[in-house]
Design a protein around this motif. Structure first.
Motif, mmCIF file in Angstrom:
data_model
loop_
_atom_site.group_PDB
_atom_site.id
_atom_site.type_symbol
_atom_site.label_atom_id
_atom_site.label_comp_id
_atom_site.label_asym_id
_atom_site.label_seq_id
_atom_site.Cartn_x
_atom_site.Cartn_y
_atom_site.Cartn_z
ATOM 1 N N GLN A 1 -2.185 -12.902 7.767
ATOM 2 C CA GLN A 1 -3.787 -13.297 7.858
ATOM 3 C C GLN A 1 -4.643 -12.138 8.162
ATOM 4 O O GLN A 1 -5.837 -12.088 7.748
ATOM 5 C CB GLN A 1 -3.958 -14.476 8.852
ATOM 6 N N ILE A 2 -4.127 -11.179 9.329
ATOM 7 C CA ILE A 2 -4.960 -9.985 9.831
ATOM 8 C C ILE A 2 -5.002 -9.056 8.362
ATOM 9 O O ILE A 2 -6.165 -8.568 8.231
ATOM 10 C CB ILE A 2 -4.157 -9.633 10.826
ATOM 11 N N LEU A 3 -4.217 -9.054 7.596
ATOM 12 C CA LEU A 3 -4.229 -8.051 6.565
ATOM 13 C C LEU A 3 -5.053 -8.716 5.489
ATOM 14 O O LEU A 3 -6.100 -7.911 4.867
ATOM 15 C CB LEU A 3 -2.656 -8.100 5.874
ATOM 16 N N SER B 1 0.884 -1.264 0.089
ATOM 17 C CA SER B 1 -0.002 0.019 0.110
ATOM 18 C C SER B 1 0.925 1.223 0.058
ATOM 19 O O SER B 1 0.465 2.116 -0.545
ATOM 20 C CB SER B 1 -1.050 -0.043 1.174
ATOM 21 N N PRO B 2 1.951 1.397 0.741
ATOM 22 C CA PRO B 2 2.593 2.480 0.607
ATOM 23 C C PRO B 2 3.182 3.077 -0.797
ATOM 24 O O PRO B 2 3.293 3.969 -1.072
ATOM 25 C CB PRO B 2 3.694 2.220 1.458
ATOM 26 N N MET B 3 3.529 1.960 -1.461
ATOM 27 C CA MET B 3 4.129 2.009 -2.609
ATOM 28 C C MET B 3 2.969 2.862 -3.508
ATOM 29 O O MET B 3 2.951 3.628 -4.453
ATOM 30 C CB MET B 3 4.562 0.910 -3.412
ATOM 31 N N PHE C 1 9.217 1.453 5.330
ATOM 32 C CA PHE C 1 8.544 0.293 4.700
ATOM 33 C C PHE C 1 9.637 -0.895 5.011
ATOM 34 O O PHE C 1 9.415 -1.939 5.562
ATOM 35 C CB PHE C 1 7.848 0.500 3.507
ATOM 36 N N TYR C 2 10.706 -0.699 4.138
ATOM 37 C CA TYR C 2 11.708 -1.641 3.968
ATOM 38 C C TYR C 2 12.615 -1.612 5.200
ATOM 39 O O TYR C 2 13.559 -0.581 5.359
ATOM 40 C CB TYR C 2 12.432 -1.520 2.863
ATOM 41 N N HIS D 1 8.138 -3.357 7.241
ATOM 42 C CA HIS D 1 7.361 -2.704 8.387
ATOM 43 C C HIS D 1 5.977 -2.319 7.775
ATOM 44 O O HIS D 1 6.099 -1.234 7.031
ATOM 45 C CB HIS D 1 7.970 -1.616 9.210
ATOM 46 N N HIS D 2 4.954 -3.108 7.819
ATOM 47 C CA HIS D 2 3.793 -2.600 7.174
ATOM 48 C C HIS D 2 3.009 -1.601 8.153
ATOM 49 O O HIS D 2 3.023 -2.026 9.329
ATOM 50 C CB HIS D 2 2.688 -3.574 6.964
ATOM 51 N N PRO D 3 2.530 -0.627 7.788
ATOM 52 C CA PRO D 3 1.927 0.651 8.756
ATOM 53 C C PRO D 3 0.545 0.130 9.638
ATOM 54 O O PRO D 3 0.337 0.763 10.412
ATOM 55 C CB PRO D 3 1.644 1.866 7.736
ATOM 56 N N LEU D 4 0.140 -1.028 8.971
ATOM 57 C CA LEU D 4 -1.041 -1.615 9.616
ATOM 58 C C LEU D 4 -0.877 -2.903 10.474
ATOM 59 O O LEU D 4 -1.243 -3.035 11.751
ATOM 60 C CB LEU D 4 -2.154 -1.894 8.681
#
Length: 302
Positions: free
Chosen positions: A274-276, A147-149, A172-173, A234-237
């Motif tokens: 799974q949550i995502l 998503s950030p991209m 993110f990375y 590192h996903h923001p969610l």
């Protein structure tokens, strides 16, 4: 692009990475003016005259046979990606600029069957890119993962442009610098395969102008293939995710590659995916980019 110069600089850069001990040649001491092997030493290892190798390293590849290239690859201890790149560079030099007018445009859309397959792979993130690293297609989970991209409004969304020009990439990375090296090595390999791709040349020019670090890495002439590996993001969610990926070349849509990501079952990263995935399914009418923006606004307001 100057194909003769690319060939010359690639050979020089590979020669500079080797020393006498690595190739089994005796070291008689004395000061060496340049790092790595001398041209004469490469020629000896490759089984050819020093003058012939010098001519090739100056970018003159006329009439070079495959056996000669194989000999140089062995002498310089090239891996499979580097060997393929050397073949591509020699081919580009020999074909000449006249073929530029005949270069076919690269496909930027996938066939309906491939899109259907990607959409059906709902439990793993899928990301399809071309050789320039433009995002061609994703499934819902792939788009949510990256998503950030996709917050970048410029088109096409491009992984190289994201990592070098978007500050969010370093958040993110988690191993941003390693990813930066990988991205440039992939673009270098693509430049050898597609020497007359104007959009690729424009992308390289833009990144070289706007990122000194990109220019430094581009000058190293490293190449690699995108087959398998790991991504730590590192996903923001959902936080930190440690993922493995497999790259699959699409035979029905040549020039495009499908990256399939997964996490070790039972791991925190698997739970995060799974949550995502669940979060993506609960609001299908809203894109992951919109959800991410809404989530960020909610966090700032709380």
């Amino acid at each position: 692009m100057d194909h003769q110069d690319d060939l010359s600089q690639f050979l020089i850069s590979r020669r500079a990475k080797l020393n006498l001990q690595q190739v089994g040649l005796p070291d008689y001491g004395g000061r060496r003016r340049v790092p790595g092997l001398r041209r004469e030493e490469v020629a000896l290892l490759a089984g050819m005259s020093a003058e012939y190798y010098k001519r090739l390293e100056r970018g003159n590849a006329k009439g070079v046979s495959e056996s000669v290239i194989n000999g140089i690859s062995r002498a310089l201890q090239l891996n499979s990606a580097e060997h393929s790149h050397l073949l591509d560079l020699v081919r580009a030099v020999n074909v000449g600029a006249s073929s530029q007018r005949r270069a076919a445009p690269r496909k930027t859309q996938l066939s309906a069957d491939v899109l259907q397959t990607i959409s059906a792979m709902s439990t793993v993130p899928v990301f399809v890119q071309n050789g320039r690293l433009d995002a061609i297609a994703t499934n819902d989970l792939g788009r949510a993962l990256f998503s950030p991209m996709f917050q970048d409004q410029s088109q096409p969304v491009n992984a190289a442009r994201f990592i070098f020009l978007d500050p969010k990439a370093q958040e993110f990375y988690r191993d941003w610098e390693a990813n930066a090296h990988q991205i440039v090595a992939l673009l270098r390999a693509e430049a050898g395969r597609s020497p007359y791709d104007r959009q690729l040349s424009d992308l390289v020019g833009e990144l070289s102008t706007r990122s000194n670090f990109f220019g430094k890495l581009w000058g190293a002439h490293d190449v690699r293939e995108h087959r398998t590996g790991t991504k730590s993001v590192h996903h923001p969610l959902v936080g930190d995710l440690d993922l493995t990926y497999v790259g699959v070349d699409l035979s029905v849509d040549r020039g495009n590659q499908m990256l399939i990501f997964s996490a070790e079952p039972g791991s925190a990263s698997h739970d995060g995916l799974q949550i995502l995935a669940q979060w993506t399914r609960t609001a299908p009418a809203q894109s992951p980019v919109d959800k991410l923006a809404h989530h960020s606004e909610t966090r700032r307001d709380s």
